[in-house]
Write a protein that holds these residues in place. Structure first.
Motif, PDB file in Angstrom:
ATOM      1  N   HIS A  50      80.286 -19.476  59.506  1.00 41.89           N
ATOM      2  CA  HIS A  50      80.465 -18.503  58.433  1.00 41.89           C
ATOM      3  C   HIS A  50      79.520 -17.311  58.546  1.00 41.89           C
ATOM      4  CE1 HIS A  50      82.465 -22.074  56.876  1.00 41.89           C
ATOM      5  NE2 HIS A  50      83.223 -21.220  56.209  1.00 41.89           N
ATOM      6  N   ARG A  51      78.883 -17.169  59.703  1.00 47.31           N
ATOM      7  CA  ARG A  51      77.990 -16.030  59.914  1.00 47.31           C
ATOM      8  C   ARG A  51      78.830 -14.759  59.959  1.00 47.31           C
ATOM      9  NH1 ARG A  51      74.460 -16.989  64.694  1.00 47.31           N
ATOM     10  NH2 ARG A  51      73.240 -18.025  63.114  1.00 47.31           N
ATOM     11  N   PRO A  52      78.407 -13.741  59.217  1.00 44.17           N
ATOM     12  CA  PRO A  52      79.185 -12.499  59.251  1.00 44.17           C
ATOM     13  C   PRO A  52      79.091 -11.835  60.622  1.00 44.17           C
ATOM     14  CG  PRO A  52      77.181 -12.201  57.965  1.00 44.17           C
ATOM     15  CD  PRO A  52      77.250 -13.654  58.341  1.00 44.17           C
ATOM     16  N   GLU A  53      80.120 -11.112  60.958  1.00 49.99           N
ATOM     17  CA  GLU A  53      80.122 -10.379  62.218  1.00 49.99           C
ATOM     18  C   GLU A  53      79.009  -9.331  62.189  1.00 49.99           C
ATOM     19  OE1 GLU A  53      82.028 -10.688  65.014  1.00 49.99           O
ATOM     20  OE2 GLU A  53      82.741 -12.529  64.086  1.00 49.99           O
ATOM     21  N   PRO A  54      78.329  -9.115  63.305  1.00 51.43           N
ATOM     22  CA  PRO A  54      77.301  -8.076  63.311  1.00 51.43           C
ATOM     23  C   PRO A  54      77.962  -6.702  63.189  1.00 51.43           C
ATOM     24  CG  PRO A  54      77.621  -8.944  65.509  1.00 51.43           C
ATOM     25  CD  PRO A  54      78.444  -9.784  64.587  1.00 51.43           C
ATOM     26  N   PRO A  55      77.242  -5.753  62.627  1.00 54.19           N
ATOM     27  CA  PRO A  55      77.816  -4.411  62.537  1.00 54.19           C
ATOM     28  C   PRO A  55      77.994  -3.829  63.937  1.00 54.19           C
ATOM     29  CG  PRO A  55      75.500  -4.372  61.945  1.00 54.19           C
ATOM     30  CD  PRO A  55      75.877  -5.812  62.129  1.00 54.19           C
ATOM     31  N   GLU A  56      78.909  -2.889  64.060  1.00 58.20           N
ATOM     32  CA  GLU A  56      79.116  -2.285  65.375  1.00 58.20           C
ATOM     33  C   GLU A  56      78.000  -1.314  65.737  1.00 58.20           C
ATOM     34  OE1 GLU A  56      83.030  -1.315  67.033  1.00 58.20           O
ATOM     35  OE2 GLU A  56      83.722  -1.603  64.955  1.00 58.20           O
ATOM     36  N   TRP A  57      77.498  -0.574  64.741  1.00 57.70           N
ATOM     37  CA  TRP A  57      76.516   0.467  65.001  1.00 57.70           C
ATOM     38  C   TRP A  57      75.395   0.402  63.975  1.00 57.70           C
ATOM     39  CZ3 TRP A  57      78.124   1.653  69.505  1.00 57.70           C
ATOM     40  CH2 TRP A  57      79.479   1.633  69.784  1.00 57.70           C
ATOM     41  N   LEU A  58      74.213   0.760  64.417  1.00 51.09           N
ATOM     42  CA  LEU A  58      73.036   0.769  63.547  1.00 51.09           C
ATOM     43  C   LEU A  58      72.285   2.075  63.729  1.00 51.09           C
ATOM     44  CD1 LEU A  58      71.660  -2.761  64.485  1.00 51.09           C
ATOM     45  CD2 LEU A  58      72.741  -2.162  62.325  1.00 51.09           C
ATOM     46  N   VAL A  59      71.663   2.538  62.652  1.00 50.43           N
ATOM     47  CA  VAL A  59      70.693   3.622  62.780  1.00 50.43           C
ATOM     48  C   VAL A  59      69.343   3.061  62.371  1.00 50.43           C
ATOM     49  CG1 VAL A  59      72.267   5.558  62.481  1.00 50.43           C
ATOM     50  CG2 VAL A  59      71.194   4.549  60.478  1.00 50.43           C
ATOM     51  N   GLN A  60      68.326   3.483  63.075  1.00 50.22           N
ATOM     52  CA  GLN A  60      66.971   3.023  62.804  1.00 50.22           C
ATOM     53  C   GLN A  60      66.215   4.156  62.144  1.00 50.22           C
ATOM     54  OE1 GLN A  60      64.931   1.320  66.125  1.00 50.22           O
ATOM     55  NE2 GLN A  60      62.931   1.752  65.269  1.00 50.22           N
ATOM     56  N   TYR A  61      65.683   3.879  60.962  1.00 49.45           N
ATOM     57  CA  TYR A  61      64.937   4.885  60.223  1.00 49.45           C
ATOM     58  C   TYR A  61      63.473   4.847  60.617  1.00 49.45           C
ATOM     59  CZ  TYR A  61      69.066   5.591  57.436  1.00 49.45           C
ATOM     60  OH  TYR A  61      70.348   5.896  57.041  1.00 49.45           O
ATOM     61  N   GLY A  62      62.799   5.983  60.417  1.00 46.68           N
ATOM     62  CA  GLY A  62      61.380   6.081  60.720  1.00 46.68           C
ATOM     63  C   GLY A  62      60.542   5.331  59.702  1.00 46.68           C
ATOM     64  N   LEU A  63      59.246   5.391  59.884  1.00 41.89           N
ATOM     65  CA  LEU A  63      58.333   4.685  58.992  1.00 41.89           C
ATOM     66  C   LEU A  63      58.441   5.192  57.556  1.00 41.89           C
ATOM     67  CD1 LEU A  63      55.191   4.370  61.258  1.00 41.89           C
ATOM     68  CD2 LEU A  63      56.809   2.588  60.635  1.00 41.89           C
ATOM     69  N   ASN A  64      58.774   6.476  57.397  1.00 41.68           N
ATOM     70  CA  ASN A  64      58.912   7.031  56.046  1.00 41.68           C
ATOM     71  C   ASN A  64      60.271   6.702  55.429  1.00 41.68           C
ATOM     72  OD1 ASN A  64      60.710   8.693  57.356  1.00 41.68           O
ATOM     73  ND2 ASN A  64      59.563  10.581  56.983  1.00 41.68           N
ATOM     74  N   ARG A  65      61.120   6.049  56.194  1.00 40.25           N
ATOM     75  CA  ARG A  65      62.461   5.619  55.761  1.00 40.25           C
ATOM     76  C   ARG A  65      63.391   6.795  55.462  1.00 40.25           C
ATOM     77  NH1 ARG A  65      62.764  -0.038  56.461  1.00 40.25           N
ATOM     78  NH2 ARG A  65      60.731  -0.853  55.995  1.00 40.25           N
ATOM     79  N   ARG A  66      63.046   7.984  55.930  1.00 40.75           N
ATOM     80  CA  ARG A  66      63.913   9.145  55.718  1.00 40.75           C
ATOM     81  C   ARG A  66      64.511   9.634  57.033  1.00 40.75           C
ATOM     82  NH1 ARG A  66      59.593  11.414  52.043  1.00 40.75           N
ATOM     83  NH2 ARG A  66      60.113  10.480  50.047  1.00 40.75           N
ATOM     84  N   ASN A  67      63.672   9.812  58.024  1.00 43.36           N
ATOM     85  CA  ASN A  67      64.140  10.318  59.318  1.00 43.36           C
ATOM     86  C   ASN A  67      64.851   9.217  60.089  1.00 43.36           C
ATOM     87  OD1 ASN A  67      62.541  12.342  58.420  1.00 43.36           O
ATOM     88  ND2 ASN A  67      61.082  12.267  60.090  1.00 43.36           N
ATOM     89  N   VAL A  68      65.916   9.581  60.778  1.00 41.99           N
ATOM     90  CA  VAL A  68      66.601   8.630  61.648  1.00 41.99           C
ATOM     91  C   VAL A  68      65.955   8.739  63.024  1.00 41.99           C
ATOM     92  CG1 VAL A  68      68.794   7.963  62.671  1.00 41.99           C
ATOM     93  CG2 VAL A  68      68.735   8.818  60.327  1.00 41.99           C
ATOM     94  N   ASP A  69      65.451   7.621  63.517  1.00 43.21           N
ATOM     95  CA  ASP A  69      64.717   7.598  64.788  1.00 43.21           C
ATOM     96  C   ASP A  69      65.580   7.247  65.989  1.00 43.21           C
ATOM     97  OD1 ASP A  69      62.380   8.301  63.587  1.00 43.21           O
ATOM     98  OD2 ASP A  69      61.461   6.317  63.687  1.00 43.21           O
ATOM     99  N   ALA A  70      66.615   6.436  65.780  1.00 41.42           N
ATOM    100  CA  ALA A  70      67.413   5.993  66.921  1.00 41.42           C
ATOM    101  C   ALA A  70      68.762   5.473  66.444  1.00 41.42           C
ATOM    102  CB  ALA A  70      66.680   4.892  67.686  1.00 41.42           C
ATOM    103  N   VAL A  71      69.706   5.467  67.377  1.00 34.39           N
ATOM    104  CA  VAL A  71      71.020   4.875  67.158  1.00 34.39           C
ATOM    105  C   VAL A  71      71.113   3.667  68.081  1.00 34.39           C
ATOM    106  CG1 VAL A  71      73.513   5.237  67.284  1.00 34.39           C
ATOM    107  CG2 VAL A  71      72.021   7.124  66.592  1.00 34.39           C
ATOM    108  N   HIS A  72      71.646   2.555  67.554  1.00 33.00           N
ATOM    109  CA  HIS A  72      71.760   1.318  68.316  1.00 33.00           C
ATOM    110  C   HIS A  72      73.180   0.777  68.235  1.00 33.00           C
ATOM    111  CE1 HIS A  72      67.374   0.542  68.629  1.00 33.00           C
ATOM    112  NE2 HIS A  72      67.318   1.053  67.410  1.00 33.00           N
ATOM    113  N   CYS A  73      73.562  -0.010  69.237  1.00 30.77           N
ATOM    114  CA  CYS A  73      74.757  -0.848  69.124  1.00 30.77           C
ATOM    115  C   CYS A  73      74.400  -1.985  68.158  1.00 30.77           C
ATOM    116  CB  CYS A  73      75.146  -1.438  70.477  1.00 30.77           C
ATOM    117  SG  CYS A  73      75.729  -0.208  71.658  1.00 30.77           S
ATOM    118  N   GLY A  74      75.383  -2.541  67.501  1.00 31.25           N
ATOM    119  CA  GLY A  74      75.123  -3.558  66.482  1.00 31.25           C
ATOM    120  C   GLY A  74      74.457  -4.813  66.982  1.00 31.25           C
ATOM    121  N   ASP A  75      74.640  -5.147  68.263  1.00 37.65           N
ATOM    122  CA  ASP A  75      74.059  -6.386  68.787  1.00 37.65           C
ATOM    123  C   ASP A  75      72.798  -6.148  69.623  1.00 37.65           C
ATOM    124  OD1 ASP A  75      75.272  -5.117  70.900  1.00 37.65           O
ATOM    125  OD2 ASP A  75      76.366  -6.875  71.607  1.00 37.65           O
ATOM    126  N   CYS A  76      72.170  -4.990  69.451  1.00 42.78           N
ATOM    127  CA  CYS A  76      70.980  -4.641  70.251  1.00 42.78           C
ATOM    128  C   CYS A  76      69.798  -5.531  69.887  1.00 42.78           C
ATOM    129  CB  CYS A  76      70.615  -3.176  70.011  1.00 42.78           C
ATOM    130  SG  CYS A  76      69.131  -2.657  70.903  1.00 42.78           S
TER     131      CYS A  76
END
Length: 117
Positions: A50-76
């Motif tokens: 019953h584990r949910p499927e991982p998302p296809e895409w992720l964005v990684q936010y910076g330490l301040n939680r505002r800036n986007v630091d990186a884009v990832h595949c969902g299973d990275c």
């Protein structure tokens, strides 16, 4: 034999009853451990099924939680190490790459998305 002394047969029968009681107690304890492990295994299987499927895409936010630091595949694996990643739809991941957000060097979402500049 005097009064109060037990015969050898009575002592052996007593010893047998003690051994039987100890064996039954040990079996109950062992059965409890087995039942507990069976429950754990059933819970693990249920969670896996019953584990949910991982998302296809992720964005990684910076330490301040505002800036986007990186884009990832969902299973990275690198994204799994971070608590600053959020799932996004494909369009948002492509948008972030267009705006110059770097793609993860491990999972290469730019290649997976077909995004080439």
């Amino acid at each position: 034999m005097s009064d109060g002394e037990l015969s050898r047969l009575e002592l052996l029968l007593f010893a047998r009853r003690v051994v039987v009681q100890q064996a039954e107690a040990s079996l109950r304890q062992l059965d409890g451990w087995i039942a507990q492990e069976e429950r754990r295994e059933a819970e693990r299987r249920y969670a896996e099924e019953h584990r949910p499927e991982p998302p296809e895409w992720l964005v990684q936010y910076g330490l301040n939680r505002r800036n986007v630091d990186a884009v990832h595949c969902g299973d990275c694996w690198a994204a799994e190490q971070s608590d600053r990643c959020q799932p996004v739809p494909r369009e948002a991941a492509v948008d972030a790459l267009r705006q110059g957000v770097p793609a993860c060097i491990h999972c290469r979402p730019d290649t997976a998305l077909g995004f080439f500049e």
